[in-house]
Write an enzyme that holds these catalytic residues in place. Structure first.
Site, PDB file in Angstrom:
ATOM      1  N   HIS A 187       0.834  -1.198   0.000  1.00 26.12           N
ATOM      2  CA  HIS A 187       0.000   0.000   0.000  1.00 26.12           C
ATOM      3  C   HIS A 187       0.874   1.255   0.000  1.00 26.12           C
ATOM      4  O   HIS A 187       0.616   2.201  -0.749  1.00 26.12           O
ATOM      5  CB  HIS A 187      -0.905   0.057   1.243  1.00 26.12           C
ATOM      6  CG  HIS A 187      -1.936  -0.994   1.323  1.00 26.12           C
ATOM      7  ND1 HIS A 187      -2.075  -1.821   2.421  1.00 26.12           N
ATOM      8  CD2 HIS A 187      -2.917  -1.367   0.462  1.00 26.12           C
ATOM      9  CE1 HIS A 187      -3.087  -2.647   2.232  1.00 26.12           C
ATOM     10  NE2 HIS A 187      -3.610  -2.398   1.049  1.00 26.12           N
ATOM     11  N   LYS A 212     -18.681  -5.762   8.204  1.00 27.27           N
ATOM     12  CA  LYS A 212     -17.486  -6.568   7.962  1.00 27.27           C
ATOM     13  C   LYS A 212     -16.643  -6.632   9.234  1.00 27.27           C
ATOM     14  O   LYS A 212     -16.476  -5.640   9.930  1.00 27.27           O
ATOM     15  CB  LYS A 212     -16.669  -5.938   6.822  1.00 27.27           C
ATOM     16  CG  LYS A 212     -15.507  -6.780   6.372  1.00 27.27           C
ATOM     17  CD  LYS A 212     -14.832  -6.158   5.167  1.00 27.27           C
ATOM     18  CE  LYS A 212     -13.614  -6.986   4.781  1.00 27.27           C
ATOM     19  NZ  LYS A 212     -12.851  -6.360   3.710  1.00 27.27           N
ATOM     20  N   ARG A 242      -1.409  -6.217  -8.237  1.00 30.66           N
ATOM     21  CA  ARG A 242      -0.286  -7.088  -7.920  1.00 30.66           C
ATOM     22  C   ARG A 242      -0.098  -8.144  -8.987  1.00 30.66           C
ATOM     23  O   ARG A 242       1.007  -8.469  -9.358  1.00 30.66           O
ATOM     24  CB  ARG A 242      -0.516  -7.779  -6.562  1.00 30.66           C
ATOM     25  CG  ARG A 242      -0.508  -6.839  -5.390  1.00 30.66           C
ATOM     26  CD  ARG A 242      -0.984  -7.538  -4.161  1.00 30.66           C
ATOM     27  NE  ARG A 242      -2.390  -7.914  -4.372  1.00 30.66           N
ATOM     28  CZ  ARG A 242      -3.191  -8.389  -3.447  1.00 30.66           C
ATOM     29  NH1 ARG A 242      -2.744  -8.604  -2.239  1.00 30.66           N
ATOM     30  NH2 ARG A 242      -4.445  -8.678  -3.708  1.00 30.66           N
ATOM     31  N   SER A 272      -3.031  -7.671   2.957  1.00 28.77           N
ATOM     32  CA  SER A 272      -3.314  -7.516   4.388  1.00 28.77           C
ATOM     33  C   SER A 272      -3.668  -8.854   5.022  1.00 28.77           C
ATOM     34  O   SER A 272      -3.280  -9.134   6.155  1.00 28.77           O
ATOM     35  CB  SER A 272      -4.440  -6.510   4.605  1.00 28.77           C
ATOM     36  OG  SER A 272      -4.041  -5.221   4.231  1.00 28.77           O
TER      37      SER A 272
END
Length: 161
Positions: A17, A41, A90, A128
């Site tokens: 990030h 969430k 990515r 993450s």
């Protein structure tokens, strides 16, 4: 003034990030790191902790600000007065998802543009969720996340032991 939004949950922020934010800060006049706040969430870190970790990690970038949002990204973009969104890629699997989201957002707001930045190859595997898993088993994370994230992760998983 060219202002762009970099949205995400940042639970926690990773060096991947940081790579994207740092490079975007060199391209745009202002970057709004938009932290998704979604009560439905389950996050490892509550929104307040995520914001503090981000503040600590991004303090060296004067043209980067933090905001929280919930709901649709297109509505948040209108609220911020920008039509530019930054997304990091990515690998090819990221592109499939991001392409779908970009087309959906453009259906909702036709002038919303998404700028894709490829992450540095050193972070192409990093997410993450991978960091959370390594940290949960007390693995080495200092090379994966900024110091504020590493400290918060160690504390979180030390408390859970």
């Amino acid at each position: 003034m060219r202002k762009a939004i970099y949205p995400g949950s940042f639970d926690p922020i990773t060096n991947g990030h940081l790579d994207i934010i740092g490079r975007a800060a060199g391209i745009f006049d202002e970057i709004i790191v938009a932290v998704l706040h979604n009560d439905d969430k389950q996050h490892l870190f509550p929104i307040g902790e995520r914001l503090q970790i981000l503040r600590d990690s991004l303090a060296h970038l004067p043209n980067v600000t933090l905001q929280t949002f919930n709901g649709l990204l297109v509505d948040f973009a209108v609220q911020c007065g920008t039509n530019l969104v930054i997304r990091g890629l990515r690998m090819v699997s990221d592109f499939d998802y991001e392409f779908q989201m970009t087309l959906t957002n453009r259906q909702l707001k036709s002038d919303l543009e998404t700028v894709f930045l490829m992450t540095d190859a050193a972070y192409s595997f990093l997410s993450s969720s991978v960091v959370r898993q390594v940290a949960a088993y007390h693995g080495k994370i200092d090379h994966l996340v900024p110091p504020a994230s590493a400290q918060a992760l160690r504390q979180r998983f030390a408390d859970a032991s």
